[in-house]
Design a protein around this motif. Structure first.
Motif, PDB file in Angstrom:
ATOM      1  N   ASN B  10       0.850  -1.193   0.000  1.00 26.76           N
ATOM      2  CA  ASN B  10       0.000   0.000   0.000  1.00 26.76           C
ATOM      3  C   ASN B  10       0.882   1.238   0.000  1.00 26.76           C
ATOM      4  N   LYS B  11       0.444   2.261  -0.752  1.00 30.58           N
ATOM      5  CA  LYS B  11       1.187   3.511  -0.783  1.00 30.58           C
ATOM      6  C   LYS B  11       0.194   4.667  -0.874  1.00 30.58           C
ATOM      7  N   VAL B  12       0.297   5.577   0.087  1.00 34.90           N
ATOM      8  CA  VAL B  12      -0.496   6.803   0.039  1.00 34.90           C
ATOM      9  C   VAL B  12       0.473   7.941  -0.208  1.00 34.90           C
ATOM     10  N   THR B  13       0.197   8.735  -1.198  1.00 35.93           N
ATOM     11  CA  THR B  13       1.101   9.820  -1.550  1.00 35.93           C
ATOM     12  C   THR B  13       0.309  11.078  -1.828  1.00 35.93           C
ATOM     13  N   GLU B  14       0.970  12.200  -1.693  1.00 33.47           N
ATOM     14  CA  GLU B  14       0.333  13.483  -1.979  1.00 33.47           C
ATOM     15  C   GLU B  14       0.408  13.786  -3.463  1.00 33.47           C
ATOM     16  N   LYS B  15      -0.611  14.399  -3.963  1.00 34.05           N
ATOM     17  CA  LYS B  15      -0.636  14.826  -5.364  1.00 34.05           C
ATOM     18  C   LYS B  15       0.615  15.646  -5.681  1.00 34.05           C
ATOM     19  N   GLY B  16       1.251  15.294  -6.800  1.00 33.39           N
ATOM     20  CA  GLY B  16       2.443  16.005  -7.233  1.00 33.39           C
ATOM     21  C   GLY B  16       3.752  15.323  -6.857  1.00 33.39           C
ATOM     22  N   LYS B  17       3.684  14.361  -5.935  1.00 29.60           N
ATOM     23  CA  LYS B  17       4.900  13.640  -5.535  1.00 29.60           C
ATOM     24  C   LYS B  17       5.193  12.516  -6.527  1.00 29.60           C
ATOM     25  N   ASP B  18       6.437  12.066  -6.539  1.00 31.15           N
ATOM     26  CA  ASP B  18       6.832  10.914  -7.349  1.00 31.15           C
ATOM     27  C   ASP B  18       6.755   9.650  -6.491  1.00 31.15           C
ATOM     28  N   VAL B  19       6.407   8.518  -7.145  1.00 34.62           N
ATOM     29  CA  VAL B  19       6.385   7.238  -6.436  1.00 34.62           C
ATOM     30  C   VAL B  19       7.100   6.175  -7.259  1.00 34.62           C
ATOM     31  N   GLU B  20       7.664   5.213  -6.557  1.00 30.91           N
ATOM     32  CA  GLU B  20       8.299   4.063  -7.204  1.00 30.91           C
ATOM     33  C   GLU B  20       7.671   2.792  -6.675  1.00 30.91           C
ATOM     34  N   LEU B  21       7.267   1.940  -7.599  1.00 29.13           N
ATOM     35  CA  LEU B  21       6.661   0.662  -7.255  1.00 29.13           C
ATOM     36  C   LEU B  21       7.605  -0.435  -7.738  1.00 29.13           C
ATOM     37  N   ARG B  22       7.792  -1.437  -6.887  1.00 25.97           N
ATOM     38  CA  ARG B  22       8.784  -2.456  -7.195  1.00 25.97           C
ATOM     39  C   ARG B  22       8.136  -3.813  -7.437  1.00 25.97           C
ATOM     40  N   CYS B  23       8.722  -4.558  -8.381  1.00 27.50           N
ATOM     41  CA  CYS B  23       8.254  -5.913  -8.668  1.00 27.50           C
ATOM     42  C   CYS B  23       9.453  -6.843  -8.737  1.00 27.50           C
ATOM     43  N   ASP B  24       9.375  -7.931  -7.999  1.00 26.21           N
ATOM     44  CA  ASP B  24      10.412  -8.959  -8.004  1.00 26.21           C
ATOM     45  C   ASP B  24       9.779 -10.225  -8.585  1.00 26.21           C
ATOM     46  N   PRO B  25      10.095 -10.569  -9.830  1.00 24.48           N
ATOM     47  CA  PRO B  25       9.402 -11.693 -10.471  1.00 24.48           C
ATOM     48  C   PRO B  25       9.920 -13.038  -9.970  1.00 24.48           C
ATOM     49  N   ILE B  26       9.274 -14.078 -10.433  1.00 21.50           N
ATOM     50  CA  ILE B  26       9.729 -15.424 -10.114  1.00 21.50           C
ATOM     51  C   ILE B  26      11.091 -15.645 -10.785  1.00 21.50           C
ATOM     52  N   SER B  27      12.000 -16.230 -10.061  1.00 16.03           N
ATOM     53  CA  SER B  27      13.349 -16.460 -10.583  1.00 16.03           C
ATOM     54  C   SER B  27      13.289 -17.272 -11.876  1.00 16.03           C
ATOM     55  N   GLY B  28      13.980 -16.775 -12.899  1.00 20.88           N
ATOM     56  CA  GLY B  28      14.020 -17.484 -14.173  1.00 20.88           C
ATOM     57  C   GLY B  28      12.954 -17.051 -15.160  1.00 20.88           C
ATOM     58  N   HIS B  29      11.973 -16.284 -14.711  1.00 18.73           N
ATOM     59  CA  HIS B  29      10.949 -15.791 -15.626  1.00 18.73           C
ATOM     60  C   HIS B  29      11.508 -14.615 -16.412  1.00 18.73           C
ATOM     61  N   THR B  30      11.547 -14.768 -17.742  1.00 13.11           N
ATOM     62  CA  THR B  30      12.166 -13.726 -18.560  1.00 13.11           C
ATOM     63  C   THR B  30      11.190 -12.609 -18.922  1.00 13.11           C
ATOM     64  N   ALA B  31       9.911 -12.914 -18.910  1.00 11.67           N
ATOM     65  CA  ALA B  31       8.902 -11.911 -19.277  1.00 11.67           C
ATOM     66  C   ALA B  31       8.284 -11.303 -18.030  1.00 11.67           C
ATOM     67  N   LEU B  32       8.091  -9.984 -18.058  1.00 17.74           N
ATOM     68  CA  LEU B  32       7.511  -9.267 -16.922  1.00 17.74           C
ATOM     69  C   LEU B  32       6.526  -8.245 -17.449  1.00 17.74           C
ATOM     70  N   ALA B  93       3.207  -9.059 -13.198  1.00 20.99           N
ATOM     71  CA  ALA B  93       3.122 -10.483 -13.478  1.00 20.99           C
ATOM     72  C   ALA B  93       4.386 -10.911 -14.206  1.00 20.99           C
ATOM     73  N   SER B  94       4.715 -12.190 -14.097  1.00 23.84           N
ATOM     74  CA  SER B  94       5.849 -12.708 -14.843  1.00 23.84           C
ATOM     75  C   SER B  94       5.499 -14.054 -15.440  1.00 23.84           C
ATOM     76  N   SER B  95       6.252 -14.435 -16.471  1.00 26.62           N
ATOM     77  CA  SER B  95       6.052 -15.751 -17.064  1.00 26.62           C
ATOM     78  C   SER B  95       7.364 -16.235 -17.675  1.00 26.62           C
ATOM     79  N   PRO B  96       7.521 -17.549 -17.733  1.00 29.26           N
ATOM     80  CA  PRO B  96       8.680 -18.085 -18.444  1.00 29.26           C
ATOM     81  C   PRO B  96       8.509 -17.834 -19.937  1.00 29.26           C
ATOM     82  N   GLN B  97       9.555 -17.754 -20.656  1.00 29.04           N
ATOM     83  CA  GLN B  97       9.442 -17.433 -22.080  1.00 29.04           C
ATOM     84  C   GLN B  97       8.592 -18.437 -22.832  1.00 29.04           C
TER      85      GLN B  97
END
Lengths: 113, 113
Positions: B10-32, B93-97
């Motif tokens: 969850n992320k609550v931010t004020e209008k005008g601020k920058d945000v970064e969202l992170r994704c760590d896929p399943i190991s070995g999945h080449t597509a994200l 989401a991630s998937s194997p090739q």
């Protein structure tokens, strides 16, 4: 380009009754077809998929879907629903030689006791 | 890891601020993939990575949105100068090739106030 139409935004049904969630798609190329389920406050889970072969595919929890190429449909059915099947169901298509899944708007299945 | 991991949940931010969202896929999945889920809007495709390159970024709604992937693994979706209409659940989401289904993370719920 592909598009997916889920004809019902909400489907209320009593426990142990049968249910059908309708999905139609449009595509100029051959596609793979998927149903995903999203339980309340959870992420999307793959329910079943059609890639090739038999046009009737089944999930482990009693759902089935039938690919009908002439009607460009992939309706999801269950002969007897449970309270625990209450969730949002998404139909999706992916070109056979592409990578992008295109989703329908979703159908909320509400199972009542 | 065993599944696709997204942070923060969850992320609550004020209008005008920058945000970064992170994704760590399943190991070995080449597509994200990144999708956005808004109330009443279904699932909207944002961007697709194959390895570290993004052959399809057609779904990014404006130049305030950008994404990168490093080492063929972790991806970051950045939204600059956030607006209230950016409020949504951002799904990775991630998937194997060679596979055809995606595995989704639980998402980041972004609220811009």
């Amino acid at each position: 380009a592909q598009s997916v139409t889920q004809l019902d935004s909400q489907v209320p049904v009593f426990e142990e009754a049968p249910v059908e969630l309708r999905c139609n798609y449009s595509s100029s190329v051959s596609v793979y077809l998927f149903w995903y389920v999203q339980y309340p406050n959870q992420g999307l889970q793959l329910l079943l998929k059609y890639l090739s072969g038999s046009t009737l595919v089944e999930s482990i929890n009693g759902f089935e879907a039938e690919f009908n190429k002439s009607q460009t449909s992939f309706h999801l059915r269950k002969p007897s629903v449970h309270i625990s099947d209450t969730a949002e169901y998404f139909c999706a298509v992916r070109p056979q030689y592409g990578n992008k899944l295109v989703f329908g708007a979703g159908t909320i299945l509400r199972v009542k006791s | 890891g065993a599944g696709v991991s997204q942070s923060p949940s969850n992320k609550v931010t004020e209008k005008g601020k920058d945000v970064e969202l992170r994704c760590d896929p399943i190991s070995g999945h080449t597509a994200l993939y990144w999708y956005r889920q808004s109330l009443g809007q279904g699932l909207e495709f944002l961007i697709y990575f194959q390895g570290n390159s993004a052959p399809d970024k057609s779904g990014l709604p404006s130049d305030r949105f950008s994404a990168e992937r490093t080492g063929g693994s972790v991806s970051t979706l950045t939204i600059q100068r956030t607006q209230q209409e950016d409020s949504a659940v951002y799904l990775c989401a991630s998937s194997p090739q060679s596979n055809y289904g995606y595995t989704f993370g639980s998402g980041t719920r972004l609220t811009v106030v």
